[in-house]
Design a protein around this motif. Sequence first.
Motif, short mmCIF file in Angstrom:
data_model
loop_
_atom_site.label_atom_id
_atom_site.label_comp_id
_atom_site.label_asym_id
_atom_site.label_seq_id
_atom_site.Cartn_x
_atom_site.Cartn_y
_atom_site.Cartn_z
N VAL A 331 0.84 -1.19 0.00
CA VAL A 331 0.00 0.00 0.00
C VAL A 331 0.88 1.25 0.00
CG1 VAL A 331 -1.77 1.28 1.25
CG2 VAL A 331 -1.84 -1.22 1.19
N GLU A 332 0.58 2.14 -0.92
CA GLU A 332 1.31 3.40 -0.99
C GLU A 332 0.84 4.33 0.13
OE1 GLU A 332 3.84 4.53 -3.07
OE2 GLU A 332 3.97 2.41 -3.60
N PRO A 333 1.74 4.91 0.89
CA PRO A 333 1.34 5.71 2.06
C PRO A 333 0.94 7.14 1.74
CG PRO A 333 3.73 5.56 1.96
CD PRO A 333 3.20 4.71 0.83
N GLY A 334 1.24 7.64 0.56
CA GLY A 334 1.03 9.05 0.27
C GLY A 334 -0.40 9.40 -0.09
N SER A 335 -0.60 10.66 -0.45
CA SER A 335 -1.92 11.16 -0.82
C SER A 335 -2.40 10.49 -2.10
CB SER A 335 -1.86 12.67 -1.02
OG SER A 335 -3.08 13.15 -1.54
N ARG A 336 -3.70 10.26 -2.16
CA ARG A 336 -4.28 9.63 -3.35
C ARG A 336 -4.88 10.65 -4.31
NH1 ARG A 336 -7.49 4.26 -1.17
NH2 ARG A 336 -5.64 3.00 -0.75
N ASP A 337 -4.99 11.88 -3.89
CA ASP A 337 -5.61 12.83 -4.81
C ASP A 337 -4.58 13.34 -5.82
OD1 ASP A 337 -4.20 15.05 -3.82
OD2 ASP A 337 -5.78 15.63 -2.43
N HIS A 338 -5.05 14.14 -6.76
CA HIS A 338 -4.19 14.63 -7.84
C HIS A 338 -4.21 16.14 -7.93
CE1 HIS A 338 -3.24 10.68 -9.66
NE2 HIS A 338 -4.47 10.34 -9.34
N LEU A 339 -4.47 16.80 -6.80
CA LEU A 339 -4.46 18.27 -6.82
C LEU A 339 -3.05 18.80 -7.01
CD1 LEU A 339 -6.96 19.11 -3.95
CD2 LEU A 339 -7.30 19.46 -6.40
N GLY A 340 -2.97 19.94 -7.65
CA GLY A 340 -1.67 20.56 -7.87
C GLY A 340 -1.10 20.20 -9.22
N VAL A 341 0.19 20.42 -9.37
CA VAL A 341 0.90 20.23 -10.65
C VAL A 341 1.72 18.95 -10.57
CG1 VAL A 341 2.54 21.24 -12.26
CG2 VAL A 341 0.99 22.73 -10.95
N HIS A 342 1.59 18.12 -11.62
CA HIS A 342 2.29 16.83 -11.62
C HIS A 342 2.87 16.55 -13.01
CE1 HIS A 342 0.39 15.76 -7.73
NE2 HIS A 342 -0.64 16.43 -8.22
N LYS A 343 3.94 15.75 -13.03
CA LYS A 343 4.59 15.42 -14.28
C LYS A 343 3.86 14.32 -15.04
CE LYS A 343 9.34 16.64 -12.96
NZ LYS A 343 10.72 16.12 -12.75
N GLN A 344 3.88 14.44 -16.35
CA GLN A 344 3.40 13.39 -17.23
C GLN A 344 4.60 12.63 -17.81
OE1 GLN A 344 -0.64 15.68 -18.78
NE2 GLN A 344 0.86 15.02 -20.30
N LYS A 345 4.31 11.48 -18.41
CA LYS A 345 5.37 10.68 -19.01
C LYS A 345 6.07 11.40 -20.14
CE LYS A 345 3.07 6.22 -18.15
NZ LYS A 345 2.43 5.04 -18.76
N ASP A 346 5.31 12.26 -20.84
CA ASP A 346 5.84 12.90 -22.04
C ASP A 346 6.54 14.23 -21.75
OD1 ASP A 346 3.71 14.52 -21.39
OD2 ASP A 346 2.58 14.15 -23.23
N GLY A 347 6.72 14.56 -20.47
CA GLY A 347 7.40 15.81 -20.13
C GLY A 347 6.47 16.97 -19.90
N LYS A 348 5.23 16.85 -20.35
CA LYS A 348 4.25 17.90 -20.05
C LYS A 348 3.75 17.72 -18.61
CE LYS A 348 2.74 18.56 -24.82
NZ LYS A 348 1.60 18.53 -25.77
N LEU A 349 2.80 18.57 -18.22
CA LEU A 349 2.29 18.55 -16.85
C LEU A 349 0.77 18.42 -16.86
CD1 LEU A 349 4.35 21.56 -15.48
CD2 LEU A 349 4.94 19.14 -15.26
#
Length: 558
Positions: A331-349
């Motif tokens: 089980v991953e201990p971190g947050s499950r939401d996706h708020l904020g800015v995150h990296k994509q596989k292709d370098g975009k966000l």
Amino acid sequence: MTTATKPQRSPRPRKPEGQWKIDGTAPLNDDEAIKQEDGGLSARQRVIDIYSKQGFSSIPAADLAPRFKWLGLYTQRKQNLGGEHTSQMTNAELQDEYFMMRIRFDGGRLNPTQLRTVGEISRDYARSTADFSDRQNLQLHWVEIENVPTIWEKLEAVGLDTLLGCGDVPRVVLGSPVAGVAADEIIDGTPAIEEIVGDYLMREEFHNLPRKFKSAVSGNRRQDVTHEIQDVAFVGVDHPEHGPGFDCFVGGGLSTNPMLSQSLGAWVPLERVAEVWAGVAGIFRDYGYRRNRNRARLKFLVAQWGIEKFREVLEKDYLDAPLLDGEPLEVEPGSRDHLGVHKQKDGKLYLGVKPTVGHATGEQLIAIADVAEEFGIERIRTTPMKELLFLDVEEEKIPALSRALDDTGLYSQPSEFRRGVISCTGLEFCKLAHVTTKARAIELVDILEDRLGDLDVPLSIALNGCPNACARSQVADIGLKGQMVADSEGNKVEGFQVHLGGALGLSPDWGRKLRGHKVIAEELPEYVIRLVEKYKEQREEGEQFRHWVLRAPEEELQ
């Protein structure tokens, strides 16, 4: 002298549970009889040909409930009926001549054109109501039967529909909102969702289940689809021998008998996810309990059989071949939401923002679609946390996009109070509710921000209008179950039973129920403020809110 032996009583005959493969298919209640007489989707053509032309009064009771659920329609609650009427009046007495309409977004996927269309429908046919749900759907209210065919046509023109949105069927399939995109993904579950929806969902064999059937597929490392409380869920794993695939969990659910899902202990490759999904749904159809609708969920069958028997029956009778054994899920201990800015596989966000408790208006949806198109965004996602994600953003555009979305009434940098609050529909529209939830949740967040500013740790607050836990109150830091309570003068008023310290993830827990402790709705903000302030005073270094409430003396939590 001999002692007479006491005659042995014959064992009581087993009461049939309505399990088709054991008891036969003879219906044991009215709902089962109605479903067998005529399938739910048959009502669709009658809506188009008859009811939309002749009006609400032309709809027979069996179509109104339950068959309309198969079409994604529920009658909504009459206005001005307080919570005290919920347990005293029948469904027919509580219902209004308007509908809630549920639009499916399998995997949470939509584009600006679709969002604009839904916004226009909301504006023109639903009094500008729009609520994102924790099932990644969007719900409208105040829909009149006369307008339903027109709404369906507009949705179908952009690739959307409402079919199987409710009822005793497989509901929308939850999916990671950043499937195929996120840099931290283990495996992309999109092909499996597409196969389930495209090849299995409209098969008649899955249109008469004992009750609703909730599904989820996510290959994201964040484990972002609440797999612990789904009927069937596939969670991404990277097996040391077999590579990326899925762990399969079955038998989860909340409501009055909450149960956590259990792992089959198998490793499921991507190409077999849909087959296993269909097998689990088939077991539910054939062996699920149909006599008593309070027990007609898969979780009760899994609890009765045990996970070993469930897997054995699945592999022997419903799959083409046995499954490979898997490793226990980490089980991953971190947050499950996706708020904020995150990296994509292709370098975009991608950027995740929050509408407060998922609430929006038709005009707001149109404005959000305008912003997406202005920034060249073609992919938008909804999430089980009631967020909106905007994919494929160039880094230099993030600040301007955030400001533009904030201007529409969304929150790109919400406080922890706004980030963590969730509510069900509540008394405003729901016939099962005892209290008002959505408006109260919005007001609560405003008061908490005004009085406390922000918090430096995550805090989930769930307001539920009844015991059914649609807002996941049993797994929230502060879970509030609506009910009528007595005030200091003995008057029955809206209030909440309090659950504290619930959670999913690393240490799943139903939380701590404060027995006998009820909070009057009007006093809710002061109660939450008091709790948060005591937590800040008494917490140890690094201690999360839920851990504090689980160890705190009960008098400190009153």
